[in-house]
Design a protein around this motif. Structure first.
Motif, short mmCIF file in Angstrom:
data_model
loop_
_atom_site.label_atom_id
_atom_site.label_comp_id
_atom_site.label_asym_id
_atom_site.label_seq_id
_atom_site.Cartn_x
_atom_site.Cartn_y
_atom_site.Cartn_z
N ALA A 160 -3.59 -7.98 -2.90
CA ALA A 160 -3.07 -7.84 -4.26
C ALA A 160 -2.06 -6.71 -4.36
O ALA A 160 -1.36 -6.59 -5.37
CB ALA A 160 -4.22 -7.62 -5.25
N ILE A 161 -1.96 -5.89 -3.31
CA ILE A 161 -1.04 -4.76 -3.33
C ILE A 161 0.41 -5.22 -3.44
O ILE A 161 1.29 -4.45 -3.84
CB ILE A 161 -1.22 -3.88 -2.07
N THR A 162 0.68 -6.48 -3.08
CA THR A 162 2.06 -6.98 -3.15
C THR A 162 2.58 -7.02 -4.58
O THR A 162 3.78 -7.13 -4.80
CB THR A 162 2.15 -8.38 -2.54
N SER A 163 1.68 -6.94 -5.57
CA SER A 163 2.10 -6.94 -6.98
C SER A 163 2.73 -5.62 -7.39
O SER A 163 3.54 -5.58 -8.33
CB SER A 163 0.91 -7.25 -7.90
N VAL A 164 2.33 -4.54 -6.73
CA VAL A 164 2.79 -3.20 -7.12
C VAL A 164 3.26 -2.45 -5.88
O VAL A 164 2.43 -1.98 -5.09
CB VAL A 164 1.65 -2.40 -7.80
N PRO A 165 4.57 -2.33 -5.66
CA PRO A 165 5.06 -1.57 -4.50
C PRO A 165 4.61 -0.11 -4.55
O PRO A 165 4.88 0.60 -5.53
CB PRO A 165 6.58 -1.69 -4.62
N ILE A 166 3.89 0.33 -3.53
CA ILE A 166 3.36 1.69 -3.45
C ILE A 166 4.04 2.40 -2.29
O ILE A 166 3.93 1.96 -1.15
CB ILE A 166 1.83 1.67 -3.25
N PRO A 167 4.76 3.52 -2.56
CA PRO A 167 5.50 4.18 -1.48
C PRO A 167 4.64 4.54 -0.27
O PRO A 167 5.09 4.41 0.87
CB PRO A 167 6.04 5.44 -2.16
N PHE A 168 3.40 5.00 -0.47
CA PHE A 168 2.56 5.39 0.66
C PHE A 168 2.18 4.21 1.54
O PHE A 168 1.77 4.39 2.68
CB PHE A 168 1.29 6.07 0.15
N LEU A 169 2.29 2.99 1.02
CA LEU A 169 1.94 1.79 1.78
C LEU A 169 3.09 0.80 1.79
O LEU A 169 2.88 -0.41 1.74
CB LEU A 169 0.67 1.14 1.20
N GLY A 170 4.30 1.31 1.84
CA GLY A 170 5.48 0.45 1.76
C GLY A 170 5.56 -0.56 2.89
O GLY A 170 5.77 -1.76 2.66
N ALA A 171 5.36 -0.13 4.12
CA ALA A 171 5.45 -1.04 5.26
C ALA A 171 4.29 -2.03 5.24
O ALA A 171 4.47 -3.23 5.49
CB ALA A 171 5.46 -0.26 6.56
N TYR A 172 3.10 -1.55 4.94
CA TYR A 172 1.92 -2.43 4.88
C TYR A 172 2.12 -3.50 3.80
O TYR A 172 1.90 -4.70 4.06
CB TYR A 172 0.68 -1.60 4.56
N GLY A 173 2.55 -3.08 2.60
CA GLY A 173 2.77 -4.05 1.53
C GLY A 173 3.86 -5.06 1.86
O GLY A 173 3.75 -6.23 1.51
N ALA A 174 4.88 -4.60 2.58
CA ALA A 174 5.96 -5.52 2.95
C ALA A 174 5.47 -6.59 3.91
O ALA A 174 5.84 -7.76 3.80
CB ALA A 174 7.11 -4.73 3.59
#
Length: 338
Positions: A160-174
Motif C-alpha cells: 500500500a506504500i505505493t499510494s504515498v511516496p515516502i522519501p525514506f523508502l523511495g527505491a523500495y516504493g518504486a
C-alpha cells in the motif's frame, strides 16, 4: 483449482491411485522463512498440497517447513538468494524436479532499505531492484509455461506504500509500484490462457520487517518513529495470510488486506495528489527533522568525534556503521550476495 501431480511424483510420495481425485496444489512461496511468507506457508499447508518454500536462512526455513509438514503438506526446502541472477532458475528447477509441475507461484520476498536516495549506496539500490522487481519477473517468466499447462495462478505481494511516496523508502516504493504495473499487464496478457494473476497490496503488518528497517538504518530513534505506524493501523500477519490464501479458492484481480488498514494510505495518497504542495511540505518537514537529529551540520555525534569517512557517510544520509540488509521475509545479512 484442481490439478494433479504427475504419476512419478505420486509414486515417489506414496499417493495411491484412489487419492488421485483429491485436489492437489503445488505452491511455490518465496521469502518463506518468516513474516508473511512463513504465515502463508502455515495457512496454505494441508493434506494433499505440495509446498516449495524458499528463503536464504536455512535454519528458519527448516522450522517453517516442519510446521507445514505437521499440518499435512508435503514440503520442499530451497535455500536460495533472489538477489543473484541464478536464483530464480535454481528455485524453479528444484521445484519441478521434486513435484513435476507448478500450480501457484507466490512472489512474496521483498527487501526495503530506509535511506534517503541521495545517500544510498549503489549496491543497496541494485539489491532492492533485483529482489523486489527483477526476481519476480524472471521467476514468473520461467514458470509461465508450467502455469499455463496447469491453468495456474500467480500471486504478487506489492504494498500500500505505493499510494504515498515516502522519501525514506523511495527505491523500495518504486520497485513495488513497478511490480503492480507489471502485475496488471501480465494479468491481461495471460487471462485467455487460463492463468489467474492476483495483486496483494497490504498495509503495515506486524512482522519483523519494521525492526529490520530500523536495524538497517543504524537504529536511529527518529527514523523508527517516522516509519512506525500506530497499532490500530497495523494488521496481524495471520489475518493477512488468511486473506491471501483465500485467493486459491476465489481468485481476484486485487486485494488490499486488511482494508481498514489500507484505506488511510489511499486517502492520504489521494489528498497529496489533489494538493501536491501539502504532500511536499509534509515530506520536507520530516526530512528536515531527521537531518537535524542526525546532526549533519556537525562532525560529531553526541560527545564522540567522527572520522572523515564517518562524517562523509553521515552527510550523505548513511549510518556510520555498516548497513545490514534484510528481506521482506525478515532475513538479514551483511552482504546481500553472501
Amino acid at each position: 483449482m484442481t490439478t494433479f501431480p504427475p504419476t512419478q511424483v505420486r509414486a515417489r510420495l506414496g499417493i495411491s491411485p484412489r487419492e488421485v481425485g483429491r485436489p492437489y496444489q503445488i505452491i511455490l512461496i518465496t521469502g518463506a522463512s518468516s513474516g508473511l511468507g512463513a504465515a502463508l506457508a502455515r495457512v496454505m499447508a494441508r493434506p494433499g498440497r505440495f509446498l516449495a518454500l524458499t528463503a536464504r536462512r536455512v535454519d528458519r526455513l527448516h522450522r517453517v517447513a516442519q510446521e507445514a509438514r505437521e499440518r499435512g503438506a508435503e514440503t520442499l526446502e530451497i535455500p536460495a538468494d533472489l538477489s543473484i541472477s541464478s536464483g530464480p532458475r535454481i528455485i524453479l528447477e528444484k521445484t519441478l524436479d521434486a513435484f513435476g509441475g507448478l500450480d501457484v507461484l507466490v512472489n512474496n520476498a521483498g527487501l526495503g532499505l530506509p535511506q534517503l536516495f541521495h545517500g544510498t549506496e549503489s549496491q543497496a539500490l541494485r539489491s532492492q531492484i533485483e529482489v523486489n522487481f527483477t526476481a519476480p519477473l524472471m521467476l514468473t517468466h520461467r514458470a509461465l509455461p508450467h502455469l499455463i499447462a496447469r491453468k495456474g495462478m500467480v500471486i504478487n505481494i506489492s504494498s500500500a506504500i505505493t499510494s504515498v511516496p515516502i522519501p525514506f523508502l523511495g527505491a523500495y516504493g518504486a520497485t513495488k509500484a513497478g511490480l503492480s504495473y507489471w502485475n496488471d499487464a501480465l494479468r491481461r496478457e495471460v487471462a485467455h490462457l487460463g492463468v489467474r494473476v492476483c495483486l496483494v497490496e497490504p498495509g503495515p503488518i506486524q512482522t519483523e520487517f519494521h525492526e529490520a528497517l530500523v536495524e538497517r538504518a543504524g537504529g536511529e530513534r527518529q527514523l523508527a518513529e517516522t516509519m512506525d505506524p500506530p497499532p490500530f493501523l497495523t494488521a496481524r500477519v495471520d489475518d493477512v495470510a488468511q486473506r491471501v490464501a483465500s485467493l486459491l479458492d476465489r481468485p481476484r484481480r486485487r486485494i488490499a488486506p486488511l482494508r481498514r488498514m489500507t484505506v488511510p494510505w489511499d486517502w492520504l495518497g489521494a489528498l497529496f495528489r489533489l494538493v501536491p504542495p501539502l504532500g511536499d511540505a509534509v515530506a520536507q518537514a520530516a526530512i528536515r527533522r531527521y537531518a537535524h537529529n542526525q546532526e549533519i551540520a556537525s562532525p560529531t555525534r553526541g560527545d564522540t568525534p567522527l572520522d572523515n569517512v564517518s562524517y562523509q557517510r553521515l552527510q550523505a544520509g548513511l549510518p556510520t556503521r555498516p548497513v545490514r540488509t534484510s528481506f521482506h521475509d525478515g532475513s538479514a545479512q551483511s552482504n546481500p550476495r553472501d
